[in-house]
Design an enzyme around this catalytic site. Structure first.
Site, PDB file in Angstrom:
ATOM      1  N   ASN A 198       0.954  -1.126   0.028  1.00  0.00           N
ATOM      2  CA  ASN A 198       0.045  -0.013   0.161  1.00  0.00           C
ATOM      3  C   ASN A 198       0.867   0.806  -0.789  1.00  0.00           C
ATOM      4  OD1 ASN A 198      -1.731  -1.667  -0.208  1.00  0.00           O
ATOM      5  ND2 ASN A 198      -3.092  -1.136   1.772  1.00  0.00           N
ATOM      6  N   ARG A 220      -6.946  -0.215  -8.103  1.00  0.00           N
ATOM      7  CA  ARG A 220      -7.237   1.006  -7.799  1.00  0.00           C
ATOM      8  C   ARG A 220      -6.216   1.979  -8.203  1.00  0.00           C
ATOM      9  NH1 ARG A 220     -12.142   0.904  -6.028  1.00  0.00           N
ATOM     10  NH2 ARG A 220     -12.098   2.790  -4.278  1.00  0.00           N
ATOM     11  N   CYS A 268     -10.476  -4.504  -4.686  1.00  0.00           N
ATOM     12  CA  CYS A 268     -11.291  -5.962  -3.843  1.00  0.00           C
ATOM     13  C   CYS A 268     -12.725  -5.831  -3.368  1.00  0.00           C
ATOM     14  CB  CYS A 268     -10.288  -6.486  -2.780  1.00  0.00           C
ATOM     15  SG  CYS A 268      -8.510  -7.307  -2.945  1.00  0.00           S
ATOM     16  N   ASP A 303      -7.529  -4.227   7.349  1.00  0.00           N
ATOM     17  CA  ASP A 303      -6.201  -5.150   7.096  1.00  0.00           C
ATOM     18  C   ASP A 303      -5.954  -6.244   7.532  1.00  0.00           C
ATOM     19  OD1 ASP A 303      -6.476  -3.445   4.014  1.00  0.00           O
ATOM     20  OD2 ASP A 303      -6.067  -2.158   5.260  1.00  0.00           O
ATOM     21  N   VAL A 331     -14.278   0.092   8.288  1.00  0.00           N
ATOM     22  CA  VAL A 331     -13.737   0.792   7.926  1.00  0.00           C
ATOM     23  C   VAL A 331     -14.587   0.277   6.282  1.00  0.00           C
ATOM     24  CG1 VAL A 331     -11.741   0.868   6.798  1.00  0.00           C
ATOM     25  CG2 VAL A 331     -11.530   0.895   8.916  1.00  0.00           C
TER      26      VAL A 331
HETATM   27  N1  EPU Z   1     -14.689   6.147   0.077  1.00  0.00           N
HETATM   28  C1  EPU Z   1     -15.958   6.769   0.244  1.00  0.00           C
HETATM   29  N2  EPU Z   1     -15.262   7.581  -1.187  1.00  0.00           N
HETATM   30  C2  EPU Z   1     -13.472   7.621  -1.426  1.00  0.00           C
HETATM   31  C3  EPU Z   1     -12.948   7.035  -1.070  1.00  0.00           C
HETATM   32  C4  EPU Z   1     -13.539   6.127   0.105  1.00  0.00           C
HETATM   33  O1  EPU Z   1     -15.998   6.759   0.182  1.00  0.00           O
HETATM   34  O2  EPU Z   1     -13.662   8.357  -2.600  1.00  0.00           O
HETATM   35  C5  EPU Z   1     -14.923   5.503   1.861  1.00  0.00           C
HETATM   36  C6  EPU Z   1     -14.398   3.541   1.864  1.00  0.00           C
HETATM   37  O3  EPU Z   1     -15.464   3.128   0.446  1.00  0.00           O
HETATM   38  C7  EPU Z   1     -14.363   2.949   2.596  1.00  0.00           C
HETATM   39  C8  EPU Z   1     -13.284   4.074   3.497  1.00  0.00           C
HETATM   40  O4  EPU Z   1     -13.923   5.554   2.922  1.00  0.00           O
HETATM   41  O5  EPU Z   1     -15.307   2.689   3.485  1.00  0.00           O
HETATM   42  C9  EPU Z   1     -11.813   4.136   3.411  1.00  0.00           C
HETATM   43  O6  EPU Z   1     -11.539   3.939   2.076  1.00  0.00           O
HETATM   44  P1  EPU Z   1     -10.092   4.579   1.500  1.00  0.00           P
HETATM   45  O7  EPU Z   1     -10.040   5.060   0.999  1.00  0.00           O
HETATM   46  O8  EPU Z   1      -9.116   4.726   3.295  1.00  0.00           O
HETATM   47  O9  EPU Z   1      -9.872   2.808   0.720  1.00  0.00           O
HETATM   48  P2  EPU Z   1      -8.347   2.927  -0.320  1.00  0.00           P
HETATM   49  O10 EPU Z   1      -7.578   4.070  -0.109  1.00  0.00           O
HETATM   50  O11 EPU Z   1      -9.546   2.299  -1.470  1.00  0.00           O
HETATM   51  C10 EPU Z   1      -6.549   1.599   1.188  1.00  0.00           C
HETATM   52  C11 EPU Z   1      -5.842   0.465   0.441  1.00  0.00           C
HETATM   53  C12 EPU Z   1      -6.922  -1.010   1.164  1.00  0.00           C
HETATM   54  C13 EPU Z   1      -6.972  -0.372   2.872  1.00  0.00           C
HETATM   55  C14 EPU Z   1      -7.442   0.691   3.373  1.00  0.00           C
HETATM   56  C15 EPU Z   1      -7.354   1.842   4.831  1.00  0.00           C
HETATM   57  C16 EPU Z   1      -4.622   0.776  -1.185  1.00  0.00           C
HETATM   58  C17 EPU Z   1      -4.266   0.122  -2.407  1.00  0.00           C
HETATM   59  N3  EPU Z   1      -5.444   0.412  -0.781  1.00  0.00           N
HETATM   60  O12 EPU Z   1      -7.614   1.713   0.022  1.00  0.00           O
HETATM   61  O13 EPU Z   1      -5.966  -1.771   1.631  1.00  0.00           O
HETATM   62  O14 EPU Z   1      -8.204  -1.298   3.678  1.00  0.00           O
HETATM   63  O15 EPU Z   1      -6.837   2.020   2.423  1.00  0.00           O
HETATM   64  O16 EPU Z   1      -6.637   1.141   5.724  1.00  0.00           O
HETATM   65  O17 EPU Z   1      -3.744   1.452  -0.524  1.00  0.00           O
HETATM   66  C18 EPU Z   1      -5.777  -4.026   0.809  1.00  0.00           C
HETATM   67  O18 EPU Z   1      -4.746  -3.873   0.981  1.00  0.00           O
HETATM   68  O19 EPU Z   1      -6.783  -5.577   0.786  1.00  0.00           O
HETATM   69  C19 EPU Z   1      -6.772  -3.625   0.785  1.00  0.00           C
HETATM   70  C20 EPU Z   1      -8.003  -2.968   0.554  1.00  0.00           C
END
Ligand code: EPU
Length: 442
Positions: free
Chosen positions: A28, A101, A125, A315, A337
């Site tokens: 990440n 993503r 995912c 995670d 989350v």
């Molecule tokens: N959210 C929104 N709108 C947005 C963006 C996010 O509603 O525009 C919501 C999401 O639906 C979720 C929450 O905010 O409910 C948190 O999402 P976040 O944006 O923090 O997640 P992400 O950046 O898409 C990264 C990691 C994830 C990890 C999360 C939380 C990467 C590529 N992915 O996802 O990792 O779970 O942060 O720490 O960095 C994994 O490694 O298996 C994984 C899913």
């Protein structure tokens, strides 16, 4: 089943995992640091890069945009040269980006370098709706225009993007990264409040600072970025993957084994280590890494809530839930989350676990999902004997959790869709075999 034999792993359970493996740079962080290289006027050098699919996707996308990417002198080193950034063909971007993503984070850097960007429909995912509304709201605040068409989003920067004041509705990791990668070259100051402060974000800030950015972090989730006119390259060793490390820790606990995770680092895992200890797991930390083991005797049921950093990372939840099926009594898990990150438990029940899901917030803090029909709390009653089963991998962490369950179970499991695990776990099959797991292909 319609999948190919190459996508199925046979896991013969019942043997403890024993030995040592190594984790490299964080899944990440690494792809985001690679995107950051696009912002520079000189080559960047990233070290400790794991060979995982998310890295390959970003490498392909960077190359499509004219960045040369080559392996460096040391193992796990990439050299990224952004001297000739150019527009890419929309169909090629779409073909490369499908399963990830990360492409959304190309927006800011491409708007700065080219004045336009294209973002296809995104993968990732299936653990909740995973909208990208915050990302596009933020980019509009910087001055970008966004047009949605059938094949994706077309973005333009009619003039230089300008710094702005932003408050995120939720401390989203990706949206915070979006702001950082855009604000560093924007005109003027950006103030971001309610930012995510995960260790991977701090590491991305370190990368950007090495490139010449000016970024400060307050203790109240506020990040201030003063835009500069030009950034150089960086040399950086990615922080270790604390999520992979915790997955192996949970595997050691659930199989009553002992695993030394070389490269694991205490400071980014404090919340996990506290919980691991409460469950009854043992660990020992030294400069080389962390050894995790089951010390014998019963494990303890616990109450657990996932949260943004510095809380218990979402995670870490799925792998640890497998270990909780072996704890004595009722454990309560509240996932705050992602709204659908407990769906993977139905397969654990099929293996003999007793896990009941609830719509209510079963925890100290009411979350965004309470009263909204999402089965986001679980009661795990244990200990239960697990039996081998046919399992279909639902998502990255859920998939690794199925491997742990299959290893802890009696008998043989057929795990389908195994290739998904390559997205975030480097050489996982080799590592399993090094730890004495009995796995083979059908
Ligand atoms: N959210 C929104 N709108 C947005 C963006 C996010 O509603 O525009 C919501 C999401 O639906 C979720 C929450 O905010 O409910 C948190 O999402 P976040 O944006 O923090 O997640 P992400 O950046 O898409 C990264 C990691 C994830 C990890 C999360 C939380 C990467 C590529 N992915 O996802 O990792 O779970 O942060 O720490 O960095 C994994 O490694 O298996 C994984 C899913």
């Amino acid at each position: 089943m319609t999948d190919s034999p190459a996508d199925v792993l046979l896991v013969h359970g019942g043997a403890p995992l024993e030995g040592e493996i190594r984790v490299r740079g964080a899944k990440n962080l690494v792809p985001k640091a690679m995107v950051a290289a696009l912002l520079g006027s000189e080559p960047s050098r990233l070290r400790n890069v794991p060979d995982i699919r998310d890295v390959r996707v970003v490498r392909g996308l960077l190359q499509l945009h004219g960045v040369t990417v080559r392996t460096g002198d040391e193992s796990g080193e990439l050299v990224l040269d952004p001297s000739h950034v150019e527009s890419a063909n929309v169909a090629d971007i779409d073909a490369h980006a499908g399963s990830s993503r990360i492409p959304i984070l190309f927006c800011g850097p491409l708007l700065h370098r080219l004045g336009h960007a294209f973002i296809p429909g995104l993968g990732g995912c299936d653990i909740g709706g995973r909208p990208v509304d915050f990302h596009f709201d933020v980019l509009r605040k910087f001055g970008a225009t966004i047009e949605k068409r059938a094949d994706g989003q077309y973005l333009e920067a009619p003039q230089r993007l300008r710094g702005t004041k932003i408050r995120l509705p939720y401390p989203s990791v990706g949206s915070t990264e979006q702001v950082l990668l855009t604000a560093v070259l924007a005109d003027g100051v950006t103030e971001l409040s309610n930012a995510a402060v995960e260790p991977e974000i701090e590491d991305l800030i370190c990368v950007l600072q090495k490139m010449g950015a000016i970024i400060s972090m307050d203790t109240d989730r506020t990040i201030r970025i003063t835009g500069v006119d030009k950034l150089g390259g960086y040399t950086h060793r990615a922080l270790p993957d604390r999520l992979e490390a915790a997955s192996w820790a949970s595997a050691a606990l659930a199989t009553e084994g002992s695993v030394l995770v070389r490269g694991a680092e205490q400071k980014s895992m404090i919340a996990f280590l506290n919980t691991f200890r409460r469950v009854g797991g043992a660990f020992e930390i030294d400069d080389e890494g962390i050894r995790f083991w089951h010390p014998g005797g019963p494990l303890n049921a616990i109450a657990l809530e996932t949260d943004v950093h510095p809380g218990f990372q979402t995670d870490w939840q799925q792998p640890l839930v497998v270990a909780l099926t072996q704890a004595s009594g009722l454990s309560i898990v509240h996932e705050t989350v992602y709204e659908s990150r407990l769906g993977f438990t139905s397969a654990l029940n099929q293996m003999g676990a007793h896990i009941q899901l609830y719509r209510e917030c079963l925890g100290g803090m009411p979350c965004r999902f309470g009263q909204r029909n999402f089965l986001h709390s679980a009661v795990v009653s244990g200990p239960t004997r697990l039996q081998g089963s046919d399992l279909i991998i639902p998502d990255l962490r859920g998939g690794f959790s199925y491997l742990i369950a299959a290893l802890a179970a009696q008998g043989t499991s057929r795990v389908h869709g195994i290739d998904l695990i390559n997205r975030g776990y480097e050489n996982f099959q080799e590592k399993l075999m090094e730890l004495g797991a009995k796995v083979d292909r059908p």
